[in-house]
Design a protein around this motif. Structure first.
Motif, PDB file in Angstrom:
ATOM      1  N   LEU A 177       0.704  -1.075   0.118  1.00  0.00           N
ATOM      2  CA  LEU A 177      -0.048   0.014   0.094  1.00  0.00           C
ATOM      3  C   LEU A 177       0.882   1.330  -0.086  1.00  0.00           C
ATOM      4  O   LEU A 177       0.259   2.468   0.051  1.00  0.00           O
ATOM      5  N   ASN A 178       2.062   1.117   0.148  1.00  0.00           N
ATOM      6  CA  ASN A 178       2.996   2.292   0.142  1.00  0.00           C
ATOM      7  C   ASN A 178       2.538   3.116   1.420  1.00  0.00           C
ATOM      8  O   ASN A 178       2.571   4.402   1.105  1.00  0.00           O
ATOM      9  N   GLY A 179       2.529   2.726   2.416  1.00  0.00           N
ATOM     10  CA  GLY A 179       2.197   3.616   3.688  1.00  0.00           C
ATOM     11  C   GLY A 179       0.689   3.261   4.103  1.00  0.00           C
ATOM     12  O   GLY A 179       0.191   2.016   4.034  1.00  0.00           O
ATOM     13  N   GLN A 180       0.071   4.281   4.453  1.00  0.00           N
ATOM     14  CA  GLN A 180      -1.239   4.136   5.291  1.00  0.00           C
ATOM     15  C   GLN A 180      -2.278   4.715   4.359  1.00  0.00           C
ATOM     16  O   GLN A 180      -2.280   6.077   3.978  1.00  0.00           O
ATOM     17  N   ILE A 181      -3.284   3.948   4.023  1.00  0.00           N
ATOM     18  CA  ILE A 181      -4.209   4.403   3.001  1.00  0.00           C
ATOM     19  C   ILE A 181      -5.244   5.184   4.061  1.00  0.00           C
ATOM     20  O   ILE A 181      -5.679   4.798   5.016  1.00  0.00           O
ATOM     21  N   GLY A 195      -4.995 -15.803   2.570  1.00  0.00           N
ATOM     22  CA  GLY A 195      -3.957 -15.759   1.546  1.00  0.00           C
ATOM     23  C   GLY A 195      -3.417 -14.556   1.182  1.00  0.00           C
ATOM     24  O   GLY A 195      -2.654 -14.195   0.127  1.00  0.00           O
ATOM     25  N   ALA A 196      -4.248 -13.414   1.658  1.00  0.00           N
ATOM     26  CA  ALA A 196      -3.868 -12.146   1.307  1.00  0.00           C
ATOM     27  C   ALA A 196      -2.517 -11.556   2.283  1.00  0.00           C
ATOM     28  O   ALA A 196      -3.004 -11.510   3.537  1.00  0.00           O
ATOM     29  N   TRP A 197      -1.374 -10.974   1.811  1.00  0.00           N
ATOM     30  CA  TRP A 197      -0.645 -10.244   2.499  1.00  0.00           C
ATOM     31  C   TRP A 197      -0.480  -8.709   2.201  1.00  0.00           C
ATOM     32  O   TRP A 197      -0.250  -8.390   1.117  1.00  0.00           O
ATOM     33  N   VAL A 198      -1.051  -7.909   3.018  1.00  0.00           N
ATOM     34  CA  VAL A 198      -1.078  -6.486   2.702  1.00  0.00           C
ATOM     35  C   VAL A 198      -0.220  -5.745   3.759  1.00  0.00           C
ATOM     36  O   VAL A 198      -0.343  -5.860   4.871  1.00  0.00           O
ATOM     37  N   GLU A 199       0.837  -5.019   2.843  1.00  0.00           N
ATOM     38  CA  GLU A 199       1.955  -4.274   3.429  1.00  0.00           C
ATOM     39  C   GLU A 199       1.461  -2.996   3.439  1.00  0.00           C
ATOM     40  O   GLU A 199       1.347  -2.273   2.426  1.00  0.00           O
ATOM     41  N   GLY A 200       1.090  -2.700   4.768  1.00  0.00           N
ATOM     42  CA  GLY A 200       0.544  -1.090   4.884  1.00  0.00           C
ATOM     43  C   GLY A 200      -0.434  -1.030   6.196  1.00  0.00           C
ATOM     44  O   GLY A 200      -0.519  -1.954   6.745  1.00  0.00           O
ATOM     45  N   LEU A 218      -2.182  -8.282   7.601  1.00  0.00           N
ATOM     46  CA  LEU A 218      -1.949  -6.882   7.621  1.00  0.00           C
ATOM     47  C   LEU A 218      -0.497  -6.847   8.271  1.00  0.00           C
ATOM     48  O   LEU A 218      -0.217  -7.274   9.425  1.00  0.00           O
ATOM     49  N   SER A 219       0.484  -6.346   7.360  1.00  0.00           N
ATOM     50  CA  SER A 219       1.848  -6.116   7.912  1.00  0.00           C
ATOM     51  C   SER A 219       2.378  -4.804   7.780  1.00  0.00           C
ATOM     52  O   SER A 219       2.018  -4.136   6.753  1.00  0.00           O
ATOM     53  N   THR A 220       3.410  -4.518   8.580  1.00  0.00           N
ATOM     54  CA  THR A 220       4.180  -3.198   8.356  1.00  0.00           C
ATOM     55  C   THR A 220       5.391  -3.389   8.607  1.00  0.00           C
ATOM     56  O   THR A 220       6.393  -2.740   8.833  1.00  0.00           O
ATOM     57  N   ARG A 221       5.939  -4.730   8.402  1.00  0.00           N
ATOM     58  CA  ARG A 221       7.581  -5.229   8.518  1.00  0.00           C
ATOM     59  C   ARG A 221       8.492  -4.411   7.560  1.00  0.00           C
ATOM     60  O   ARG A 221       9.662  -4.420   7.858  1.00  0.00           O
ATOM     61  N   SER A 222       7.801  -3.900   6.441  1.00  0.00           N
ATOM     62  CA  SER A 222       8.729  -3.443   5.482  1.00  0.00           C
ATOM     63  C   SER A 222       8.818  -1.853   5.649  1.00  0.00           C
ATOM     64  O   SER A 222       9.501  -1.082   5.072  1.00  0.00           O
ATOM     65  N   TYR A 223       8.256  -1.397   6.652  1.00  0.00           N
ATOM     66  CA  TYR A 223       8.335  -0.021   7.216  1.00  0.00           C
ATOM     67  C   TYR A 223       9.332   0.193   8.370  1.00  0.00           C
ATOM     68  O   TYR A 223       9.237  -0.608   9.169  1.00  0.00           O
ATOM     69  N   LYS A 224       9.822   1.620   8.294  1.00  0.00           N
ATOM     70  CA  LYS A 224      10.553   1.819   9.545  1.00  0.00           C
ATOM     71  C   LYS A 224       9.963   1.975  10.837  1.00  0.00           C
ATOM     72  O   LYS A 224       8.692   2.357  10.817  1.00  0.00           O
ATOM     73  N   TRP A 225      10.587   1.797  11.819  1.00  0.00           N
ATOM     74  CA  TRP A 225       9.723   2.050  13.236  1.00  0.00           C
ATOM     75  C   TRP A 225       9.569   3.614  13.259  1.00  0.00           C
ATOM     76  O   TRP A 225      10.234   4.480  12.922  1.00  0.00           O
ATOM     77  N   HIS A 226       8.055   3.812  13.670  1.00  0.00           N
ATOM     78  CA  HIS A 226       7.735   5.347  13.451  1.00  0.00           C
ATOM     79  C   HIS A 226       7.842   5.869  12.208  1.00  0.00           C
ATOM     80  O   HIS A 226       8.003   7.047  12.173  1.00  0.00           O
ATOM     81  N   ASP A 227       7.456   5.038  11.251  1.00  0.00           N
ATOM     82  CA  ASP A 227       7.359   5.589   9.981  1.00  0.00           C
ATOM     83  C   ASP A 227       6.400   6.869   9.731  1.00  0.00           C
ATOM     84  O   ASP A 227       5.425   6.805  10.142  1.00  0.00           O
ATOM     85  N   ASN A 228       7.023   8.050   9.198  1.00  0.00           N
ATOM     86  CA  ASN A 228       5.939   9.169   9.346  1.00  0.00           C
ATOM     87  C   ASN A 228       5.125   8.907   8.405  1.00  0.00           C
ATOM     88  O   ASN A 228       3.965   9.946   8.039  1.00  0.00           O
ATOM     89  N   ARG A 229       4.836   7.899   7.438  1.00  0.00           N
ATOM     90  CA  ARG A 229       3.725   7.747   6.387  1.00  0.00           C
ATOM     91  C   ARG A 229       2.297   7.025   7.386  1.00  0.00           C
ATOM     92  O   ARG A 229       1.205   7.098   6.866  1.00  0.00           O
TER      93      ARG A 229
END
Length: 477
Positions: A177-181, A195-200, A218-229
């Motif tokens: 999702l390139n961040g938070q929608i 079976g859906a893996w959603v990054e964001g 729902l995962s945010t493992r590809s985003y930094k800690w305290h990601d500003n998005r």
């Protein structure tokens, strides 16, 4: 006779189907690595299936922040079923002599059935389990390095129409999702298919309620800690009300798992895992909130107990090195009545891990905690019942008001708590303290058992009742 025989032949297949039940495994998202630590097979009524087992590790977070410990992993698998019991066959990376299923309250046994193989029979859905092996039980100065979790869901129903313009529908596969929608006024439902893996993540912006459900991840493992998005956490539902989050797995939060300070929100059958960093709080809720049948592994406060009419029931908590299970503090004021919390299994309290025998923990670490600089209190009618705490728990209660506090915290009732063990420390005690203009009064601990012994006085549980406390009672029935 022929008619009777025909009827019997027709009935037998029906009876077999009812006995065997309905076991559903979830598809593996293409491009997501299977666990190299554990493999799981499921059997029901003679039907054996492979259940895709995920893995995520702490290594990336350990590069970002010094407090995250590298070399840790969690593997998990999810499935749904109805009818007869399901046997999970778990293949481990090392052989073992014994294993255990937590919560122990479920009564499930882990049996070694062969070299590097264990069986666990699951008789009911809505079960959220940690399966632990003696080669990696952890210790007073180290946690379990490679965790294995099993989530047994009830069958899914009411899948939304993927062509409905008010639905965000994520099919099986990987979605970034390139961040938070930011959800617009049209979106009423978000669906994560098995079976859906959603990054964001998602942030509510409208006044209506949003339902997020499914059996996906729902995962945010590809985003930094305290990601500003992201605003506060993976899910921020502060705007609107009557939000529902149901059925999904949430993995490796960049900050909170769920923050929904709006009213009438529901969290049901959600699994929150892999909080490698601090500030990975579980749930922060508004008025009239409900959290039920949910697994929270948090590395900060699991439940923010902040608002009127909050209900928590049938949940499982793994409390990591930081934070409280039930947090009453942080905000400047606390005006709260009629909270009901019941049937919570706390399967680990890890505040002393990595610290050896000389454990010094912060004021933020206890099962019941008041942290920060909360100074205004109007708190009453709080009932927390049937809490089961497994293993060694360093501190049950740390509720010390700031000396400048005003108001009262009264009619707090703790019923039928069981604690497997509580170690003794020279500098670490259970503490309750009021202030010159604020009292902690009419607290009852009824049938509090530590190591099987019922506590009928503060000293028996190492409680320090300090200034401006009144009528704090320990009774056994």
């Amino acid at each position: 006779m022929k008619a009777t025989k025909t009827i019997l032949v027709l009935l037998i297949p029906v009876l077999v189907r009812q006995a065997s039940g309905n076991l559903n495994t979830y598809p593996a998202p293409h491009g997501i690595q299977a666990s190299n630590k554990f493999q799981v097979y499921l059997s029901q009524g003679g039907n054996r299936k492979s259940s895709f087992t995920y893995i995520t590790t702490s290594d990336q977070r350990a590069k970002e922040v010094s407090h995250a410990k590298g070399g840790r992993s969690v593997s998990w698998t999810s499935f749904s079923f109805s009818g007869g019991a399901v046997t999970a066959e778990i293949h481990t990376p090392h052989d073992f002599h014994s294993c255990i299923v937590r919560p122990q309250h479920y009564g499930y046994k882990c049996q070694r059935t062969g070299s590097k193989t264990a069986h666990v029979t699951v008789s009911s859905a809505n079960r959220m389990m940690s399966v632990e092996f003696d080669y990696d039980y952890g210790s007073s100065n180290a946690d379990i390095k490679d965790k294995m979790l099993i989530f047994a869901d009830p069958p899914e129903s009411n899948v939304p129409n993927e062509h409905d313009s008010s639905v965000l529908f994520y099919k099986a596969g990987v979605h970034n999702l390139n961040g938070q929608i930011h959800l617009n006024n049209k979106i009423k439902t978000i669906y994560l298919a098995p079976g859906a893996w959603v990054e964001g993540g998602f942030l509510s912006t409208a006044n209506h309620g949003v339902t997020l459900r499914g059996r996906g991840i729902l995962s945010t493992r590809s985003y930094k800690w305290h990601d500003n998005r992201f605003s506060w956490g993976m899910l921020n539902f502060d705007k609107g009300n009557n939000h529902v989050v149901e059925g999904i797995v949430m993995v490796d939060p960049e900050q909170y798992f769920f923050r929904g300070l709006s009213d009438h929100n529901t969290i049901r059958n959600v699994k929150m895992i892999a909080p490698w960093t601090y500030n990975s709080d579980g749930v922060g809720m508004g008025h009239d909130a409900l959290v039920e049948d949910t697994f929270i592994w948090a590395n900060d406060d699991s439940f923010k107990v902040y608002t009127d009419n909050m209900v928590v029931r049938r949940c499982v908590v793994w409390q990591a090195q930081n934070g409280a299970v039930f947090q009453f503090g942080w905000w400047s004021g606390r005006d709260m009545q009629k909270v009901r919390i019941s049937d919570v299994d706390v399967i680990h309290t890890d505040w002393c891990t990595f610290k050896g025998n000389n454990c010094h923990i912060s004021g933020n670490d206890a099962v019941i905690d008041l942290a920060g600089d909360t100074k205004s209190f109007k708190v009453s009618d709080i009932v927390i019942s049937n809490i089961r705490i497994e293993g060694s728990c360093p501190r049950l209660v740390y509720f010390k008001m700031n000396p400048a506090s005003t108001g009262s915290v009264t009619n707090m009732h703790f019923n039928n708590w069981s604690v497997e063990s509580q170690p003794t420390h020279d500098s670490l005690h259970n503490e309750i303290q009021g202030a010159n203009k604020a009292t902690a009064s009419n607290w009852t601990f009824t049938n509090l058992k530590i190591g099987g012994h019922c506590i009928n006085s503060p000293s028996q549980a190492d409680f320090s009742l300090e200034s401006h406390t009144n009528n704090i009672k320990f009774t056994c029935h």
